[in-house]
Motif scaffolding. Structure first.
Motif, mmCIF file in Angstrom:
data_model
loop_
_atom_site.group_PDB
_atom_site.id
_atom_site.type_symbol
_atom_site.label_atom_id
_atom_site.label_comp_id
_atom_site.label_asym_id
_atom_site.label_seq_id
_atom_site.Cartn_x
_atom_site.Cartn_y
_atom_site.Cartn_z
ATOM 1 N N THR A 68 0.819 -5.633 -6.690
ATOM 2 C CA THR A 68 -0.045 -6.632 -6.063
ATOM 3 C C THR A 68 0.788 -7.591 -5.220
ATOM 4 O O THR A 68 0.353 -8.006 -4.148
ATOM 5 N N HIS A 69 1.987 -7.934 -5.699
ATOM 6 C CA HIS A 69 2.930 -8.750 -4.931
ATOM 7 C C HIS A 69 4.261 -8.746 -5.673
ATOM 8 O O HIS A 69 4.359 -8.205 -6.770
ATOM 9 N N TYR A 82 10.801 6.965 -14.592
ATOM 10 C CA TYR A 82 9.721 7.910 -14.310
ATOM 11 C C TYR A 82 9.797 8.542 -12.923
ATOM 12 O O TYR A 82 8.943 9.349 -12.571
ATOM 13 N N ASP A 83 10.819 8.171 -12.151
ATOM 14 C CA ASP A 83 10.942 8.706 -10.791
ATOM 15 C C ASP A 83 9.617 8.556 -10.039
ATOM 16 O O ASP A 83 9.142 9.482 -9.369
ATOM 17 N N ALA A 84 9.029 7.385 -10.178
ATOM 18 C CA ALA A 84 7.704 7.127 -9.618
ATOM 19 C C ALA A 84 7.804 6.653 -8.174
ATOM 20 O O ALA A 84 8.810 6.074 -7.744
ATOM 21 N N GLU A 85 6.745 6.881 -7.418
ATOM 22 C CA GLU A 85 6.633 6.329 -6.072
ATOM 23 C C GLU A 85 6.365 4.829 -6.175
ATOM 24 O O GLU A 85 5.844 4.347 -7.180
ATOM 25 N N LEU A 86 6.724 4.101 -5.118
ATOM 26 C CA LEU A 86 6.463 2.665 -5.062
ATOM 27 C C LEU A 86 5.568 2.375 -3.868
ATOM 28 O O LEU A 86 5.929 2.652 -2.719
ATOM 29 N N LEU A 87 4.403 1.805 -4.152
ATOM 30 C CA LEU A 87 3.417 1.471 -3.133
ATOM 31 C C LEU A 87 3.260 -0.045 -3.093
ATOM 32 O O LEU A 87 2.947 -0.670 -4.106
ATOM 33 N N CYS A 88 3.485 -0.635 -1.916
ATOM 34 C CA CYS A 88 3.368 -2.086 -1.813
ATOM 35 C C CYS A 88 3.243 -2.498 -0.354
ATOM 36 O O CYS A 88 3.481 -1.705 0.559
ATOM 37 N N TYR A 89 2.889 -3.753 -0.154
ATOM 38 C CA TYR A 89 2.752 -4.307 1.199
ATOM 39 C C TYR A 89 4.098 -4.805 1.728
ATOM 40 O O TYR A 89 4.507 -4.479 2.827
ATOM 41 N N GLY A 90 4.786 -5.619 0.937
ATOM 42 C CA GLY A 90 6.028 -6.239 1.380
ATOM 43 C C GLY A 90 7.196 -5.270 1.397
ATOM 44 O O GLY A 90 7.186 -4.224 0.740
ATOM 45 N N ASP A 91 8.232 -5.635 2.160
ATOM 46 C CA ASP A 91 9.436 -4.808 2.223
ATOM 47 C C ASP A 91 10.074 -4.689 0.846
ATOM 48 O O ASP A 91 10.129 -5.650 0.083
ATOM 49 N N HIS A 92 10.545 -3.503 0.536
ATOM 50 C CA HIS A 92 11.309 -3.261 -0.694
ATOM 51 C C HIS A 92 12.152 -2.021 -0.455
ATOM 52 O O HIS A 92 11.668 -1.034 0.096
ATOM 53 N N GLN A 93 13.419 -2.076 -0.865
ATOM 54 C CA GLN A 93 14.332 -0.971 -0.560
ATOM 55 C C GLN A 93 13.903 0.346 -1.193
ATOM 56 O O GLN A 93 14.304 1.426 -0.737
ATOM 57 N N ARG A 94 13.057 0.284 -2.216
ATOM 58 C CA ARG A 94 12.618 1.512 -2.887
ATOM 59 C C ARG A 94 11.156 1.870 -2.557
ATOM 60 O O ARG A 94 10.595 2.757 -3.169
ATOM 61 N N ARG A 95 10.602 1.168 -1.595
ATOM 62 C CA ARG A 95 9.203 1.435 -1.235
ATOM 63 C C ARG A 95 9.051 2.850 -0.689
ATOM 64 O O ARG A 95 9.779 3.271 0.199
ATOM 65 N N THR A 96 8.077 3.578 -1.232
ATOM 66 C CA THR A 96 7.760 4.933 -0.785
ATOM 67 C C THR A 96 6.686 4.917 0.301
ATOM 68 O O THR A 96 6.724 5.691 1.250
ATOM 69 N N ARG A 97 5.716 4.036 0.120
ATOM 70 C CA ARG A 97 4.601 3.942 1.066
ATOM 71 C C ARG A 97 4.223 2.486 1.249
ATOM 72 O O ARG A 97 4.017 1.764 0.274
ATOM 73 N N LYS A 98 4.127 2.056 2.493
ATOM 74 C CA LYS A 98 3.637 0.713 2.766
ATOM 75 C C LYS A 98 2.119 0.727 2.755
ATOM 76 O O LYS A 98 1.489 1.547 3.417
#
Length: 203
Positions: A53-54, A70-86
Motif C-alpha cells: 500500500t505504501h 518466497y522469491d515473490a514478486e514485488l508490486l508497488c507504486y513507489g520506486d524500490h530496487q526490488r520492484r517487479t511491477r509498478k
C-alpha cells in the motif's frame, strides 16, 4: 478468498500484514514484525507476490525477508530496487481469488495505493475502521512532513467514487478489520477528515 492478518500477534509496532490465499497468494504489506516469514509459513508454502500500500517503515521493514524467503514478486507504486511491477492508478491485479483495482490515494504517503474489488478493500492507511483516534471510520495521519490533509481528503473521495456497491470486507493497515457496510465507514472517515481538526489534539 481466505485472508489472514499474519502480524496480529506482534509485540512491536507494525502494520497489519494480510495474507490472501487463493488463485494467487499475495501478501498485502510485509509489516515490521520480526518472524513474519514464519507467520506466513503457518498458512502457505509459497507466496506469489507482495503488494504494497505504501513504503513507510512499519509496512516494509520485513519486506526483504519475505521476498528472499518466497522469491515473490514485488508490486508497488513507489520506486524500490526490488520492484517487479509498478502499479499505477487504475491498474488491476489479482489478490487471492479476486481482481482488484489499484487506487492512487496520497495524503498520508505520496506512494499510497488502496486495492478495491467487488467485495473487498485493502485500504492501507488512507482510511481505517478503528485506530484509537476514531472508531467506525478514521483516516491516516497527515501531521508530519510530506503529508497533506487536503490530498488525504481527495483520496478518500476518490476511493468512494470507485468503491463498488457490494464491498463488505475492509482490511486496513491498522486497527480492526471490518465486515459490513464499508461505504458507510469510509463516508464517516471522510466527514471526520473534512473537519480539518488535528487527529490527535494532544500532540
Amino acid at each position: 478468498m481466505s485472508v489472514h492478518n499474519v502480524t496480529a500477534e506482534a509485540e512491536t509496532f507494525t502494520c497489519n500484514a494480510y495474507l490472501a490465499e487463493g488463485e494467487r497468494t499475495v501478501l498485502v504489506d510485509a509489516g515490521s514484525m520480526p518472524g513474519v516469514v514464519d507467520a506466513v509459513a503457518n498458512y502457505v508454502d509459497d507466496v506469489d507476490a507482495v503488494a504494497l500500500t505504501h513504503q513507510h517503515g512499519d509496512h516494509v521493514a520485513e519486506l526483504d525477508a519475505v521476498l528472499d524467503a518466497y522469491d515473490a514478486e514485488l508490486l508497488c507504486y513507489g520506486d524500490h530496487q526490488r520492484r517487479t511491477r509498478k502499479l499505477e492508478d487504475g491498474d488491476t491485479l489479482t489478490i487471492g481469488d479476486e481482481e482488484f483495482e489499484a487506487v492512487y490515494s496520497p495524503g498520508h504517503a505520496d506512494d499510497h495505493l488502496a486495492f478495491v474489488s467487488d467485495s473487498t478493500i485493502f485500504s492501507g492507511d488512507v482510511v481505517v475502521y478503528s485506530d484509537g483516534a476514531f472508531d467506525d471510520g478514521s483516516f491516516g495521519r497527515t501531521d508530519t512532513a510530506g503529508q497533506s490533509r487536503e490530498r488525504e481528503i481527495e483520496s478518500i473521495r476518490r476511493i468512494l467514487n470507485r468503491l463498488p456497491a457490494g464491498v463488505e470486507h475492509m482490511y486496513a493497515g491498522h486497527g480492526d478489520e471490518f465486515h459490513g457496510d464499508v461505504r458507510a465507514v469510509v463516508e464517516r472517515a471522510l466527514e471526520r477528515a473534512e473537519r480539518r481538526e488535528p487527529k490527535y489534539p494532544e500532540e
